[in-house]
Design a protein around this motif. Sequence first.
Motif, PDB file in Angstrom:
ATOM      1  N   HIS A 190       0.840  -1.194   0.000  1.00  0.00           N
ATOM      2  CA  HIS A 190       0.000   0.000   0.000  1.00  0.00           C
ATOM      3  C   HIS A 190       0.873   1.241   0.000  1.00  0.00           C
ATOM      4  CE1 HIS A 190      -3.879  -2.025   0.495  1.00  0.00           C
ATOM      5  NE2 HIS A 190      -3.175  -2.940   1.118  1.00  0.00           N
ATOM      6  N   ALA A 191       0.344   2.310  -0.559  1.00  0.00           N
ATOM      7  CA  ALA A 191       1.131   3.531  -0.711  1.00  0.00           C
ATOM      8  C   ALA A 191       1.327   4.257   0.604  1.00  0.00           C
ATOM      9  CB  ALA A 191       0.446   4.456  -1.729  1.00  0.00           C
ATOM     10  N   GLY A 192       0.447   4.067   1.561  1.00  0.00           N
ATOM     11  CA  GLY A 192       0.548   4.713   2.856  1.00  0.00           C
ATOM     12  C   GLY A 192      -0.700   4.452   3.665  1.00  0.00           C
ATOM     13  N   ALA A 193      -0.642   4.779   4.957  1.00  0.00           N
ATOM     14  CA  ALA A 193      -1.795   4.546   5.825  1.00  0.00           C
ATOM     15  C   ALA A 193      -1.618   5.299   7.127  1.00  0.00           C
ATOM     16  CB  ALA A 193      -1.958   3.052   6.121  1.00  0.00           C
ATOM     17  N   PRO A 194      -2.726   5.771   7.735  1.00  0.00           N
ATOM     18  CA  PRO A 194      -2.657   6.332   9.085  1.00  0.00           C
ATOM     19  C   PRO A 194      -2.638   5.209  10.116  1.00  0.00           C
ATOM     20  CG  PRO A 194      -4.889   6.466   8.273  1.00  0.00           C
ATOM     21  CD  PRO A 194      -4.078   5.864   7.165  1.00  0.00           C
ATOM     22  N   LEU A 195      -2.069   5.482  11.260  1.00  0.00           N
ATOM     23  CA  LEU A 195      -1.988   4.457  12.303  1.00  0.00           C
ATOM     24  C   LEU A 195      -2.679   4.886  13.592  1.00  0.00           C
ATOM     25  CD1 LEU A 195       1.704   3.222  11.861  1.00  0.00           C
ATOM     26  CD2 LEU A 195      -0.394   2.310  10.836  1.00  0.00           C
ATOM     27  N   GLU A 196      -3.422   5.958  13.551  1.00  0.00           N
ATOM     28  CA  GLU A 196      -4.179   6.394  14.717  1.00  0.00           C
ATOM     29  C   GLU A 196      -5.421   7.130  14.253  1.00  0.00           C
ATOM     30  OE1 GLU A 196      -1.574  10.489  15.440  1.00  0.00           O
ATOM     31  OE2 GLU A 196      -1.490   8.846  16.891  1.00  0.00           O
ATOM     32  N   LEU A 197      -6.365   7.276  15.165  1.00  0.00           N
ATOM     33  CA  LEU A 197      -7.634   7.923  14.852  1.00  0.00           C
ATOM     34  C   LEU A 197      -7.396   9.343  14.343  1.00  0.00           C
ATOM     35  CD1 LEU A 197     -10.765   7.685  15.018  1.00  0.00           C
ATOM     36  CD2 LEU A 197     -10.584   8.755  17.265  1.00  0.00           C
ATOM     37  N   ASN A 198      -7.931   9.623  13.166  1.00  0.00           N
ATOM     38  CA  ASN A 198      -7.819  10.945  12.543  1.00  0.00           C
ATOM     39  C   ASN A 198      -6.372  11.376  12.321  1.00  0.00           C
ATOM     40  OD1 ASN A 198     -10.623  11.114  12.553  1.00  0.00           O
ATOM     41  ND2 ASN A 198     -10.669  12.232  14.505  1.00  0.00           N
ATOM     42  N   GLY A 199      -5.481  10.395  12.252  1.00  0.00           N
ATOM     43  CA  GLY A 199      -4.078  10.718  12.065  1.00  0.00           C
ATOM     44  C   GLY A 199      -3.729  10.949  10.606  1.00  0.00           C
ATOM     45  N   SER A 200      -2.589  11.592  10.401  1.00  0.00           N
ATOM     46  CA  SER A 200      -2.086  11.773   9.036  1.00  0.00           C
ATOM     47  C   SER A 200      -1.500  10.458   8.541  1.00  0.00           C
ATOM     48  CB  SER A 200      -1.008  12.865   9.017  1.00  0.00           C
ATOM     49  OG  SER A 200      -1.541  14.107   9.429  1.00  0.00           O
ATOM     50  N   PRO A 201      -1.643  10.162   7.258  1.00  0.00           N
ATOM     51  CA  PRO A 201      -1.105   8.901   6.744  1.00  0.00           C
ATOM     52  C   PRO A 201       0.416   8.915   6.710  1.00  0.00           C
ATOM     53  CG  PRO A 201      -1.964  10.245   4.952  1.00  0.00           C
ATOM     54  CD  PRO A 201      -2.343  10.945   6.220  1.00  0.00           C
TER      55      PRO A 201
END
Length: 505
Positions: free
Chosen positions: A174-185
Amino acid sequence: MSRHPKGIAVRRRGVAPGGRQSRGGPLALALVLSLLASSACEFLDPTQVENPRTTSDDLADAREPTAALLPGLRAQFARAIGSNVVIAEVVSDNYSIHGTGLAGQYDDPGSLQPSIMNSTSAATGSYWNLQELRALADFVLNEIVPADASATAVQRAELLYYRGMALLIMGENHAGAPLELNGSPLPWEQLVERGISDLHGSIGAAATGPFATAAGAALARAHRLVGNASAATAAAEQLLSSDPNFLFRVEFDESGVINQPYIFLVERALKEMQPLPRLDFLDPKYTSRAAGIPVAKAEEMQLILAEAAFAGGNFQAGRGHLADAIRTAQARPLLTFTDTDQRLNSDLTIRPRSSTIEVRADAESPWRGGLILDRPNRPIEFSAISGTSLNPDSIGAIPLGETEALWHALHLARQEILMLEGRRMSDLGIRLPMMLREIDANPNLSEGDVGTVVIVPSYIPPQNRMDLFSPASPYDAGGVLQTTQVTILHDLNRVLARNRVTPFD
């Protein structure tokens, strides 16, 4: 995978089922704990209890809560691996889709938008299942283990391995992902680096435990992905010195968490996943719902050593490692299976299914026999672990000055030996976007941000052209074979070799 009785319904204090706190993960990933109740490992299910009052604090006070929760993580790890294999194989040139059970857009990587990746199923919810695995591991590591006096170092090592693998595979595909609620990817590189940290932590927690080898192999895989040749080769060499034939598989069962690739390869009447003809001899690899999927094996370590040596200009050493990988693959046991697959295209014309047919990888390549097996309803022989059409002696005969030929052989070996293990899409450089639900649930995310757009390198053929060959059917309308020669439109291994595609550059 063992079954576990329902007995604890969990609601985190102050959070309704389906809600998330920032420590847990993005998306409002629905009912993190209820996943522990699904399929084969049923022991937590908030939806089954009226007015549930059990909280995470209660669970932390329960007898051996870490041990009670681990089977659910094992089940989720299996789901994550199975769904990733399905998606990564069909998006790549390994398989094309012929049937209604899988979205045809997967054959056209450039068309893959977050709305298409929005599945939460065990079959196609690759992003969802990886995020769920990570969030579940977060919950147990952060909220349960610290208060659980019965938690062992080996259990913590297993939990860190699962979270590390979730992060590694997310970054791989995957190109990217957030790891917390409402977090930046986070971009994929940072996901992998966080996975590396967890994998080191797993080995540090239990250096000789059952997950030490698996974590060591994952470290070699992760270091390769981010281009760290010295760390990747050190990890690979350490594993091979301790066990030159090691194998780690994720297990499934017949009635609960099942091998999802098997469903589309064998069980469904339409057999939606159809291999590129030059890979026919490796298919279907998994012949039951309970068939294990290799996650780490010695052959991959040897391939990593070969690639690092090639990238460093040491083609003699690399050629030797490549030959070793082929020998290890060829030594794996074979199984015999009577396949009912009629090898049909979407229009019901017949794909190549006779051993008399020769295949060439593209118009520049020589014709090769032995790549297509006789089907249907004929016994076929193949490996459930590793297979390859390459010969170690032939690899040894490639002149050291023919570097493109050596790179081509390496890419082909990785494609064949790691087939149906979810690696080819990453090797091609394709990375998928996150699911639409992730974007919709996060006010700080918009389409176009990091991780929301598919990555397809310019050297990848457009639309579904990776999967095409000519003739599309070598048979006439009556099923009579009309030609014994089939040409693949694009040899992606030649494309990778000519574009010098390797993480080590």
